[in-house]
Motif scaffolding. Sequence first.
Motif, PDB file in Angstrom:
ATOM      1  N   LYS A 454       0.814  -1.221   0.000  1.00 43.31           N
ATOM      2  CA  LYS A 454       0.000   0.000   0.000  1.00 43.31           C
ATOM      3  C   LYS A 454       0.844   1.266   0.000  1.00 43.31           C
ATOM      4  O   LYS A 454       0.331   2.369  -0.157  1.00 43.31           O
ATOM      5  N   LYS A 455       2.155   1.085   0.213  1.00 47.43           N
ATOM      6  CA  LYS A 455       3.003   2.265   0.375  1.00 47.43           C
ATOM      7  C   LYS A 455       3.449   2.857  -0.965  1.00 47.43           C
ATOM      8  O   LYS A 455       3.583   2.134  -1.957  1.00 47.43           O
ATOM      9  N   SER A 468       5.472   9.970   5.550  1.00 44.32           N
ATOM     10  CA  SER A 468       5.857   9.259   6.773  1.00 44.32           C
ATOM     11  C   SER A 468       6.289   7.845   6.411  1.00 44.32           C
ATOM     12  O   SER A 468       5.952   7.307   5.342  1.00 44.32           O
ATOM     13  N   ALA A 469       7.013   7.236   7.347  1.00 44.97           N
ATOM     14  CA  ALA A 469       7.530   5.879   7.121  1.00 44.97           C
ATOM     15  C   ALA A 469       6.408   4.856   7.005  1.00 44.97           C
ATOM     16  O   ALA A 469       6.622   3.745   6.555  1.00 44.97           O
ATOM     17  N   MET A 470       5.194   5.225   7.417  1.00 44.06           N
ATOM     18  CA  MET A 470       4.054   4.326   7.276  1.00 44.06           C
ATOM     19  C   MET A 470       3.422   4.444   5.890  1.00 44.06           C
ATOM     20  O   MET A 470       2.585   3.629   5.526  1.00 44.06           O
ATOM     21  N   ARG A 471       3.813   5.474   5.155  1.00 43.11           N
ATOM     22  CA  ARG A 471       3.139   5.728   3.879  1.00 43.11           C
ATOM     23  C   ARG A 471       4.035   5.551   2.658  1.00 43.11           C
ATOM     24  O   ARG A 471       3.563   5.562   1.534  1.00 43.11           O
ATOM     25  N   THR A 474      10.465   2.397   3.104  1.00 45.17           N
ATOM     26  CA  THR A 474      11.627   2.878   3.861  1.00 45.17           C
ATOM     27  C   THR A 474      12.858   2.045   3.527  1.00 45.17           C
ATOM     28  O   THR A 474      12.771   1.030   2.828  1.00 45.17           O
ATOM     29  N   ASP A 645      14.033   4.213   8.974  1.00 50.47           N
ATOM     30  CA  ASP A 645      12.742   4.792   8.594  1.00 50.47           C
ATOM     31  C   ASP A 645      12.839   5.855   7.491  1.00 50.47           C
ATOM     32  O   ASP A 645      11.843   6.490   7.185  1.00 50.47           O
TER      33      ASP A 645
END
Lengths: 819, 79
Positions: A454-455, A468-471, A474, A645
């Motif tokens: 999803k990233k 962000s590292a969630m998006r 990394t 990250d």
Amino acid sequence: MPKEITVDPAIVRQKSTLSFAEIPVNAYATPFAEERARRGDAALTEILRHMLVIREFESMLGSFKATGAYAGIPFNYKGPAHLSIGQEGAAVGAALALEPDDHIFGSHRSHGEFIAKGLSAIARLDEASLQAIMGGHQDGALLQSVTSHLGGEGKALAENFLLFGLLAEIFMRANGFNGGMGGSMHAFFPPFGAYPNNAIVGASGGIATGAALRKKLSGATGITVANSGDGSTGCGPVWEAMNFASMAQFDTLWGDKQGGLPVLFFFNNNFYAMGGQTIGETMGWDRLSRIGAAINPASMHAETVDGSNPLAVADAVARKRALLLDGKGPALLDVECYRISGHSTTDASAYRTREEMQLWEPHDPIALFQAKLLAEGILTDASLAALREQVVAQITAVTAAAVNPEAAPIVDVRADPTLIGKLMFSHNEIPVPATPAPLIAQPETSARIRQNAKKARFGLSETGEKLSAMRAITLRDGLFESVLHHMVNDPSLIAYGEECREWGGAFGVYRGLSDILPHDRLFNSPISEAAIVATAVGYALEGGRSLVELMYGDFIGRAGDEIFNQMAKWQSMSAAALKVPVVLRCSIGSKYGAQHSQDWSALVAHIPGLKVIYPATPYDAKGLLASALSSDDPVVFFESQRLYDVVEQFRPEGVPTEYFRVPIGEPDIKRVGSDLTILTIGPSLYSAIAAAEQLETNHGISAEIIDARTLVPFHYEKVLESVRKTGRLLLVSEASERGSFAMTLSSNITRFAYGDLKAAPRVLGSPNWIVPGAEMESTYFPQVEDILDVVTSDFFPEKRVNRRGVRNWDDLELARLAL
Amino acid sequence: MDIPLLMPQLGNETTEAELTEWLKSEGDAVTEGEQILVVTTTKLSMEIEAPATGVLKQIVVPEGDLAEIGTTLAIIATE
């Protein structure tokens, strides 16, 4: 921390006592008549002959060291001679119970074990196999020398091949078994099951354990044997290896791969560790075999065995071998034998009495065994004399050939000055792995993989904002994707380290892999850095590929020998016959202070034989780890914990979803500029980029930024080209400056680009004191302000402004203060 | 009373996390301390416990979404 295993207080807190599996001492009691009936007279005579061959071979070496001649043949042998005279019963007895597929790993005192194993293999292999082995080695060059200078037919030729190949190696000649790169303490010949002998005490323990793991997982036949002396029980890595070999998970968690490792720890216990007496002085174990009880409930099936009797040793090894092949390993044998000769030829035996040596004379394994054969009528005085004469003639002939440069040519380094250098690396890469490995679940089912899918592949939004590292993918995700591809498509690759499985490594690089991979491909190791690296080396030497992890680079010290002397050296010490495809991942820490935040890349880069990589971006991390995992050469792969990250900020096309490799050794231009070149190692890239923006905006200075990406090898061209353009070079790294790799680069570039430089290059690293804790870190690692200070004072003094960083010190004064 | 389930602080530098799996559905009874949700940061996955005993009244953030620290993820109705 597997959830399958519960730590139950109701059990743990119960009152009880521990009992230990009993450890037999000198249990051998087979009547000689039974041995004779089973083995036959010819085989018993062969046992004596093999011991005599070893004794004469080592006496020859001793004679060269003591008198400069043997049997009238003068020769100045310059290397070491750690003789095992008196210990032949142990070597020949063990070899008697081993098959060619059983692999022995030895010590500095292993001529006897090597010869015994070779003679045993020759006795067991048919002539066609022997011919193929001899003809295939060095493209037949050694066989050619042996045929023309020694001759022989069938097995006699093979024995000449064995003894000449060994002696030529001891004499460091080009057609020695290891091309002269091993010498006395390291000679080996895998086709006969004789794997590297090791000059580091006890180092074979971990390597043989890793080799046993490979044998177990690949389904290969045979066991491995870690030969070492009694003194090695004082070495931490030996204990780590025995513990690693005894991990309970082999039985509790490994499913269809259940069962212990087929490794035998064989201690040639001659009672002296050089001059330290292990019973009564330097150890507390009283009998060496007792240490088995410390390792596991089976006491490692340990026994003390009478090494003066080869039949007792053969009996014990045969029984242990059967246990190991039955999945009940590891096993331990304490084989007591007495070294009649000194530790080395300079040993004056100051640590033992003449009386003690005389006590042992009647227990010499050769004297005992030949007396037995005479008493039983298997030999007569005449046939014994003939046998002895035959052995002396064989060793004399081999020696005469080995001192002859026509038969055993010298390694001609003068004719080819980089000859040894060419043996250091193969530079070979395997094709993209594509052999599906058995999995416990399909990758698509893993939450990690669904999350990554999803990233965004590029880390900046359309407006240039950092995601962000969630998006966005990394650096950690980049590493994960390459590991995933190799693990899923190369069954020969295994990965392990501390907390590697459920936790996914302390920094979560492998998070999600435990959903997919069975325990035998990805497992938690004990906190045993030496064993982690040594077993990885053994696994690779035995034909596998290993990916292992040290949680922090600061723990390199705990695995110093294994990285510097084992992982780095077996490719070259085997004259490139062996390869060591090991990737050692080391994270470089932050925030945890002096023992958890050091950049030790220079230590590793200093050691010949290792490739060293340190990426700083997700794209480079993914591509370089794929290259490292494909490399047949050993690689140390550094990762900064501060960068796990980071998202991709340099390649607008992002990190490809597909598998790709980035070539090892190529620095990469991350920002184009014209006034100054800044070469960075690791996370300093980001400080340099931020500094470059300010230099451009506030000072009108245009900085070109090059990320080293790899330390060894290093292709200088791109940097030289840049310096040609800018004339100025700043190197930034987080390592302490003194002796750092940036210093090496700076020194070399000064030389290579001298005419292009407008100023002396400058290294900006960390100071030569401890890494402070999190609160003070910004005073230690080079910051944006420090870079600005250096650039505006050293390179563009006309642009100098007030100092912004903390570095107000005088480097000359600090050097005087040992800083 | 409605008790919100908040995204906890999961580490010094973590600003948001993924809701990987709801272990309970809306309408399910939950007990204080029971694991009801798996969240994942860049580095690790962890199970989140119900802050109170009651009924999972509403899932505010669905599975698969990201949520910042402190966001209300669900409502638990007590009594």
